[in-house]
Motif scaffolding. Structure first.
Motif, PDB file in Angstrom:
ATOM      1  N   ARG A  13      43.359  32.515  44.953  1.00 13.37           N
ATOM      2  CA  ARG A  13      41.932  32.768  44.705  1.00 13.37           C
ATOM      3  C   ARG A  13      41.275  33.371  45.943  1.00 13.37           C
ATOM      4  O   ARG A  13      40.465  34.292  45.845  1.00 13.37           O
ATOM      5  CB  ARG A  13      41.234  31.458  44.340  1.00 13.37           C
ATOM      6  CG  ARG A  13      41.437  31.005  42.928  1.00 13.37           C
ATOM      7  CD  ARG A  13      40.407  29.991  42.489  1.00 13.37           C
ATOM      8  NE  ARG A  13      40.722  29.522  41.154  1.00 13.37           N
ATOM      9  CZ  ARG A  13      41.229  28.326  40.863  1.00 13.37           C
ATOM     10  NH1 ARG A  13      41.442  27.456  41.832  1.00 13.37           N
ATOM     11  NH2 ARG A  13      41.502  27.991  39.613  1.00 13.37           N
ATOM     12  N   TYR A  49      37.705  32.650  37.967  1.00 14.68           N
ATOM     13  CA  TYR A  49      38.243  31.393  38.494  1.00 14.68           C
ATOM     14  C   TYR A  49      39.594  31.065  37.856  1.00 14.68           C
ATOM     15  O   TYR A  49      40.513  30.552  38.512  1.00 14.68           O
ATOM     16  CB  TYR A  49      37.259  30.253  38.221  1.00 14.68           C
ATOM     17  CG  TYR A  49      37.739  28.906  38.710  1.00 14.68           C
ATOM     18  CD1 TYR A  49      37.481  28.486  40.012  1.00 14.68           C
ATOM     19  CD2 TYR A  49      38.456  28.055  37.872  1.00 14.68           C
ATOM     20  CE1 TYR A  49      37.935  27.255  40.471  1.00 14.68           C
ATOM     21  CE2 TYR A  49      38.910  26.828  38.328  1.00 14.68           C
ATOM     22  CZ  TYR A  49      38.648  26.427  39.619  1.00 14.68           C
ATOM     23  OH  TYR A  49      39.106  25.209  40.067  1.00 14.68           O
ATOM     24  N   LEU A  82      31.071  25.384  37.798  1.00 17.29           N
ATOM     25  CA  LEU A  82      31.436  26.248  38.916  1.00 17.29           C
ATOM     26  C   LEU A  82      30.194  26.717  39.646  1.00 17.29           C
ATOM     27  O   LEU A  82      29.313  27.338  39.050  1.00 17.29           O
ATOM     28  CB  LEU A  82      32.215  27.472  38.422  1.00 17.29           C
ATOM     29  CG  LEU A  82      33.488  27.201  37.623  1.00 17.29           C
ATOM     30  CD1 LEU A  82      34.093  28.518  37.163  1.00 17.29           C
ATOM     31  CD2 LEU A  82      34.491  26.410  38.443  1.00 17.29           C
TER      32      LEU A  82
END
Length: 263
Positions: A224, A68, A55
């Motif tokens: 998100r 996440y 990430l």
């Protein structure tokens, strides 16, 4: 009494019936909740440091991966909870209560509406419980505004509504509760094949279309963006289009199955 008030009254009665069933027999809901909670804890505490390497700059560690992961786990929770709707509908269809309802002067659509509304309420409650676990282990969304929180809740409710109608159709086509549970399993498997755990770009090239062109990935990316401030792009419109399309399809499918003459 007008036809609308007649339908609302009977739908409210069926909703109360389904909520009472869920309260008296909570084991199914708790079992379905166990999977997303266990996956959350497993991926955060066992794989968190390793998974975070893929990430961004890879320096955030477990806390970055938790942020996440949570939106995907919330979508997985919805998919799992709606399996209970398929089981509940199949149980009603096979135990004879629907045959009795057909002989009574009640609005026929109220039976399905009660199942759908009850399932959406259970989905929202399940999301809140799983979200509370996420907050307890360190998830924070400090940048989200009140409007973004409302939009996130609206998206979760819309996904719940769409998947519930599909689950109701699966329950109506199933010969028993066990078959309904098996038939509805794709609603829990698809989130596992989305961007819930790793970014689509990090997946093998041959698998990326599977993860990208399905309803859960745009919904997860939109959630998100709302909670974490990441880019949403076209994901928001695509997620809403998927939800509306699945809701209409599930409604028409379920209505057709429910109103056909019993064999």
């Amino acid at each position: 009494m007008s036809s609308l008030s007649f339908a609302v009254r009977d739908s409210a009665t069926m909703l109360r019936r389904n909520l009472l069933h869920a309260r008296r027999y909570p084991s199914l809901t708790l079992n379905l909740l166990l999977t997303p909670v266990m996956l959350l804890l497993l991926f955060v505490y066992i794989f968190g440091d390793v998974m975070s390497a893929g990430l961004g700059d890879g320096g955030g560690g477990r806390s970055e991966y938790l942020a996440y992961l949570v939106p995907g786990i919330l979508m997985l929770t919805i998919g799992g909870t709606t399996i209970g709707s398929a089981v509940s509908v199949a149980t009603d269809m096979t135990e004879g209560i629907i045959a009795r309802f057909r002989t009574m002067p009640i609005h026929r659509g109220s039976v399905l509406i009660g199942h759908v509304v009850g399932s959406v309420i259970q989905c929202v409650m399940s999301v809140v419980l799983v979200g509370a676990v996420a907050v307890a282990i360190g998830f924070r969304s400090t940048d989200a505004t009140a409007v973004e929180w409302l939009l996130a809740l609206g998206l979760l409710a819309l996904v719940s509504l769409a998947l519930t109608w599909i689950a109701v159709g699966m329950g109506l086509t199933s010969p028993n509760a066990e078959a309904a549970s098996n038939n509805a399993m794709p609603l829990m498997i698809l989130p596992l094949l989305s961007s819930a755990f790793v970014p689509v770009d990090a997946m093998p090239g041959w698998f990326q279309p599977v993860a990208e062109y399905q309803p859960f990935t745009p919904a997860i990316e939109t959630l998100r963006g709302l909670l974490l401030g990441t880019g949403i792009g076209n994901s928001g419109w695509i997620a809403v289009a998927w939800c509306l399309g699945l809701a209409v399809l599930g409604y028409l499918w379920s209505k057709s199955l429910f109103h056909r003459d019993p064999k």
